[in-house]
Design an enzyme around this catalytic site. Structure first.
Site, mmCIF file in Angstrom:
data_model
loop_
_atom_site.group_PDB
_atom_site.id
_atom_site.type_symbol
_atom_site.label_atom_id
_atom_site.label_comp_id
_atom_site.label_asym_id
_atom_site.label_seq_id
_atom_site.Cartn_x
_atom_site.Cartn_y
_atom_site.Cartn_z
ATOM 1 N N HIS A 172 -0.089 -9.932 11.985
ATOM 2 C CA HIS A 172 -1.132 -9.138 12.612
ATOM 3 C C HIS A 172 -0.524 -8.432 13.815
ATOM 4 O O HIS A 172 -0.241 -9.071 14.825
ATOM 5 C CB HIS A 172 -2.280 -10.054 13.048
ATOM 6 C CG HIS A 172 -3.471 -9.323 13.597
ATOM 7 N ND1 HIS A 172 -3.539 -7.948 13.688
ATOM 8 C CD2 HIS A 172 -4.651 -9.780 14.086
ATOM 9 C CE1 HIS A 172 -4.695 -7.603 14.199
ATOM 10 N NE2 HIS A 172 -5.398 -8.681 14.455
ATOM 11 N N HIS B 81 -8.918 -6.182 6.797
ATOM 12 C CA HIS B 81 -8.371 -6.584 8.106
ATOM 13 C C HIS B 81 -7.691 -7.951 7.897
ATOM 14 O O HIS B 81 -6.577 -8.172 8.347
ATOM 15 C CB HIS B 81 -9.480 -6.638 9.139
ATOM 16 C CG HIS B 81 -9.010 -6.966 10.527
ATOM 17 N ND1 HIS B 81 -8.065 -6.227 11.186
ATOM 18 C CD2 HIS B 81 -9.361 -7.961 11.388
ATOM 19 C CE1 HIS B 81 -7.846 -6.746 12.390
ATOM 20 N NE2 HIS B 81 -8.623 -7.811 12.533
ATOM 21 N N CYS C 94 -7.583 -4.857 18.358
ATOM 22 C CA CYS C 94 -6.997 -4.698 17.030
ATOM 23 C C CYS C 94 -7.481 -3.475 16.260
ATOM 24 O O CYS C 94 -7.022 -3.233 15.147
ATOM 25 C CB CYS C 94 -7.229 -5.966 16.218
ATOM 26 S SG CYS C 94 -6.752 -7.431 17.168
#
Lengths: 396, 265
Positions: free
Chosen positions: A325, A291, A162
Site C-alpha cells: 500500500h 483499494h 490514501c
C-alpha cells in the site's frame, strides 16, 4: 465528462522501475513485498520497498530538495522516458501551460524524523542541515517535480492520505476544463518513513505477513512506497491516445478517521458518481481494481460498496499483494496498473488470497487471465474517509 | 468564472468571528491582536470536541461560522480545505515519540496527523459526504484552494465550503518554519446567486506573475498577511467587509495570479 487523454505514464514501485518491469511482475505473479529490513527500527512486517533510493541523490542543481521522497520522484521521472514525454508536451503547448498536480501523504518527513533524533541536548534545536521547506513540507514534492521538469505552469499538492494521487486526476481535469492549463503532470509519491511504519502498527493495521487482501485470514496491510506519474490532456488535442480518464467520483464516509464505514455508503457514492460522469453502466466495467488493503475492515466495507453498485459479475481484485500500500501514491500506482490491464487485456488475480473470505460478495479473481479489458474502475480510500474512484478506458 | 459568497468565517488574533473582524477589516476599529480563543468545535461529538487539536479547532470554527451564515446545510456542501503545513502540534508530538527508540506512537495522533484531518473531522461531525479535498501549496495555499473551490462550485454545480488555515508550529519546528500567528478563513461559495449571497466574485486567472499581489489596506495587518499563508486572504476579506466594489490580486501557485473582482450585493 469529456474524456481526458492519458498520454504517458510510468511507475516505480516494489515491482521495479517502469512499465515493462511492472507488467512482467503482474503477469508472472511475482510479489514485490519483502520483510522489513531497514535499520531505522526493528519491525515485524512486510513492505514494498524500492531498492537503490539510498544510493541515488537528487540532481545537484536541486540539492536542497534531497530526501527519500524526492529521490524516489526523480527515479520515477527518469523511467519510461517520462521526462522526454513531458518535454514534448511542453514544446507543444508551452511550459507555462502544463500544470503539476501531485499527491503525497508524508512527503519528506523522514528528514525531520532523522533531525529530531539529532536535536541539541542543550536547547532542543534541530540540526542545521534540516531543510524543512524543500523536503518535509507537503508541497516540496510538487515544487521539486515542477523544477526538475522545467515546467512553469500551475502547481499544487493534494494530501488526502490514501486517495491523494487518485484525486490529482480530478483537479487536473478541472484545471484543463477551466482553461488554466492545457495538460498536466499528475500522480504522486510516498516513501517509507518511520511515522507510517509505527503509526499503522499502533492502529494494529499492519500485518506480520505479506498482506492478503480479501482472504478469510487477512490480518492487515503491507506498507509500500512508489512514484507514479501520468500526463493528461484534452483528447481532441491528443487523438492518438490509447487510454482516457472517462469518469471520476469523490466522496467522504463521514464516519471515522481511520476505520471505513462498514456499509460503504460513501465509497458506493464515489463509484456511482464515476459511472454517472462517464455515462457508463456497471456492466460496461471489465475489471475493478480494489483499494483492497488487506485490512479486516477495509476489504469488507469495500466489498459491500462494490457489490451494491456493480453486483457480483464484474471481476475484482486488489493488487496490493504485489506492490503493498503506497499510501498517497496508491492511487497513481493502481491507475497505472489499470492502464497496463487495458493495454495488455489482462485481469490480475487478487494476489496472496489463499482462501477467499466467504463473507465477501464480489467476484474476486483468484487466477490472473487474459480477457478484453476496455474499462477499469479503480478505488482509493483514505483516512478521514476520503474516497476517490476513477474510471479509465480504451479510447478506440 | 463567477461565484457568489454565501457565508464568511474568520478566526485570527484580534479577528475572532466575522462580525467583529469586519469592523477591523473595514477600518472602523483599530487592529488589536490578542491570543486567539480556540473553542472546542461544536460540530464534533463530546469526546472528539475535547480532543480536537488547536489547528483543527482553528479550521472548524471558521468553517462553522461560514456555513451557519450561508443557511446551507453542511451536508449539501462539497469542501475544499487548504493548509500550508497542517497540524504542527500533532506532528511535533509524533516526531518526539519517533525519535525515542522506546517511544510509543499514539494511534489517535497518527490518524490526526494526516493533512486532511480537519476536513475529515468536519465531515464526520456534520455528516457531509460530498467531495472533499485538502490542498498544500506553501505561501500560495489560499490562492490554490480558492480556485479549486471555484472550479468545484462552477463545474460540479455544488455549494463549496472553502476553509484555509495555518497555525504556527511549536518549537523546535517553529524555528525552521516560522509563521506569524494562527489564522483561518472560510467561505461558502455558490455558482449562482442565492438569498444569502453577500457578494459576487468574478475570477480570472493569469500566468502573469508580475501582477502585484494586493496588500492589506490596513498596514497593521501586513505581518499577519505576509507570515501566514491563510492570511493571504486578508485583502479579499477587507473588500468583503467594506462592501465596496474592488479588484483583488492573489498569487496562484507557483507564480500566477488570480484576479478577483468583488461586488457586494
Amino acid at each position: 465528462m469529456t474524456p481526458l487523454a492519458v498520454t504517458s505514464y510510468t511507475l516505480v514501485s516494489a515491482l521495479g522501475s517502469g512499465l515493462a518491469a511492472t507488467t512482467s511482475a503482474l503477469i508472472e505473479g511475482r510479489s514485490g513485498l519483502r520483510p522489513w529490513d531497514l535499520e531505522w527500527a526493528a519491525l515485524n512486517t512486510y513492505v514494498g520497498r524500492i531498492e537503490g533510493i539510498e544510493e541515488a541523490p537528487v540532481i545537484e542543481a536541486l540539492a536542497e530538495f534531497d530526501c527519500r521522497n524526492n529521490r524516489l520522484a526523480q527515479m520515477g521521472l527518469r523511467t519510461d522516458r517520462f521526462e522526454d514525454a513531458v518535454r514534448a508536451v511542453a514544446e507543444r503547448y508551452g511550459s507555462r501551460r502544463i500544470a503539476v498536480v501531485l499527491g503525497t501523504s508524508t512527503s519528506g518527513i523522514r528528514e525531520s524524523e532523522i533531525a529530531y533524533a539529532e536535536r541539541s541536548p542543550v536547547d532542543g534545536a534541530l540540526p542545521e542541515w534540516l531543510r524543512f521547506d524543500t523536503t518535509h513540507n507537503f508541497n516540496s514534492i510538487t515544487v521539486f517535480v515542477r523544477r526538475y521538469l522545467g515546467l512553469r505552469g500551475p502547481a499544487l499538492t493534494i494530501s488526502t492520505a490514501c486517495s491523494s494521487s487518485a484525486k490529482s486526476f480530478v483537479d487536473a481535469a478541472q484545471m484543463i476544463e477551466t482553461g488554466i492549463c492545457d495538460a498536466a503532470v499528475v500522480g504522486g509519491v510516498d516513501s517509507l518513513c518511520l511515522l507510517t511504519m509505527k503509526g499503522f502498527a499502533s492502529l494494529e493495521l499492519t500485518s506480520p505477513e505479506p498482506c492478503r487482501p480479501n482472504d478469510v485470514a487477512r490480518s492487515g496491510i503491507s506498507i509500500g512506497e512508489a512514484a507514479g506519474f501520468a500526463i493528461v490532456e484534452r483528447l481532441d488535442a491528443a487523438p492518438d491516445a490509447a487510454i482516457a480518464l472517462l469518469g471520476y467520483g469523490e466522496s467522504c464516509d463521514a464516519y471515522h478517521m481511520s476505520s471505513p464505514d462498514p456499509e460503504g455508503v460513501g465509497a458506493a457514492e464515489a463509484m456511482r458518481e464515476a459511472l454517472d460522469k462517464s455515462g457508463l453502466a456497471p456492466e460496461d466495467i471489465a475489471y475493478v481494481n480494489l483499494h483492497g488493503t488487506g485490512s479486516v475492515f477495509n476489504d469488507k466495507a469495500e466489498d459491500a460498496a462494490v457489490f451494491s453498485v456493480l453486483g457480483d459479475s464484474v471481476p475484482c481484485s486488489s493488487t496490493k499483494g504485489w506492490t503493498g500500500h503506497a499510501l498517497g501514491a496508491g492511487g497513481i500506482t493502481e491507475a497505472v496498473i489499470s492502464c497496463i490491464c487495458i493495454t495488455e487485456n489482462f485481469v490480475p488475480a487478487n494476489l496472496n488470497m489463499h482462501e477467499p473470505d466467504p463473507a465477501l460478495s464480489c467476484r474476486i479473481v483468484a487466477e490472473s487471465h487474459e480477457a478484453p479489458v476496455d474499462r477499469v474502475l479503480t478505488n482509493s480510500f483514505g483516512f478521514g474517509g476520503n474516497n476517490c474512484s476513477l474510471i479509465l478506458g480504451r479510447t478506440a | 468564472m463567477e461565484v457568489w459568497v454565501a457565508g464568511i468565517g474568520v478566526l485570527g488574533p484580534g479577528l475572532e468571528g466575522w462580525a467583529s473582524a469586519s469592523t477591523v477589516l473595514k477600518g472602523e476599529k483599530p487592529y488589536a491582536p490578542s491570543p486567539v480563543q480556540l473553542d472546542p468545535p461544536e460540530i464534533l461529538n463530546a469526546r472528539e470536541r475535547r480532543r480536537a487539536s488547536p489547528p483543527v479547532r482553528l479550521a472548524l470554527n471558521a468553517a462553522r461560522e461560514a456555513v451557519s451564515q450561508s443557511g446551507i446545510p453542511e451536508n449539501e456542501c462539497a469542501s475544499a480545505f487548504g493548509s500550508s503545513c497542517g497540524d504542527g502540534v500533532t506532528l511535533h508530538h509524533l516526531l518526539e515519540a519517533l525519535a525515542d527508540p522506546e517511544g510509543l506512537v499514539s494511534p489517535t495522533q497518527f490518524h490526526n496527523s494526516v493533512h486532511n484531518a480537519a476536513i475529515g473531522y468536519w465531515s464526520i461531525g456534520t455528516g457531509a459526504r460530498l467531495a472533499a479535498t485538502s490542498i498544500a501549496a506553501q505561501d500560495q495555499t489560499f490562492g490554490a484552494t480558492f480556485l479549486k473551490a471555484c472550479m468545484q462550485a462552477t463545474l460540479e454545480k455544488l455549494p463549496v465550503l472553502l476553509a484555509v488555515f495555518d497555525m504556527p508550529f511549536p518549537e523546535p519546528l517553529h524555528s525552521v518554519h516560522p509563521l506569524s500567528g494562527p489564522f483561518s478563513v472560510a467561505l461558502v461559495l455558490t455558482a449562482e446567486k442565492s438569498r444569502s449571497s453577500v457578494a459576487a466574485i468574478s475570477v480570472d486567472w493569469s500566468a502573469d506573475g508580475s501582477l502585484a499581489e494586493t496588500e492589506p489596506g490596513n498596514s497593521s495587518l501586513r505581518t499577519l498577511w505576509r507570515g501566514n499563508p491563510a492570511a493571504r486572504s486578508v485583502p479579499l476579506l477587507e473588500t468583503l467587509a467594506s462592501g465596496d466594489k474592488a479588484d483583488v490580486v492573489i498569487r496562484y501557485p507557483v507564480d500566477g495570479s488570480l484576479m478577483l473582482t468583488v461586488v457586494s450585493c
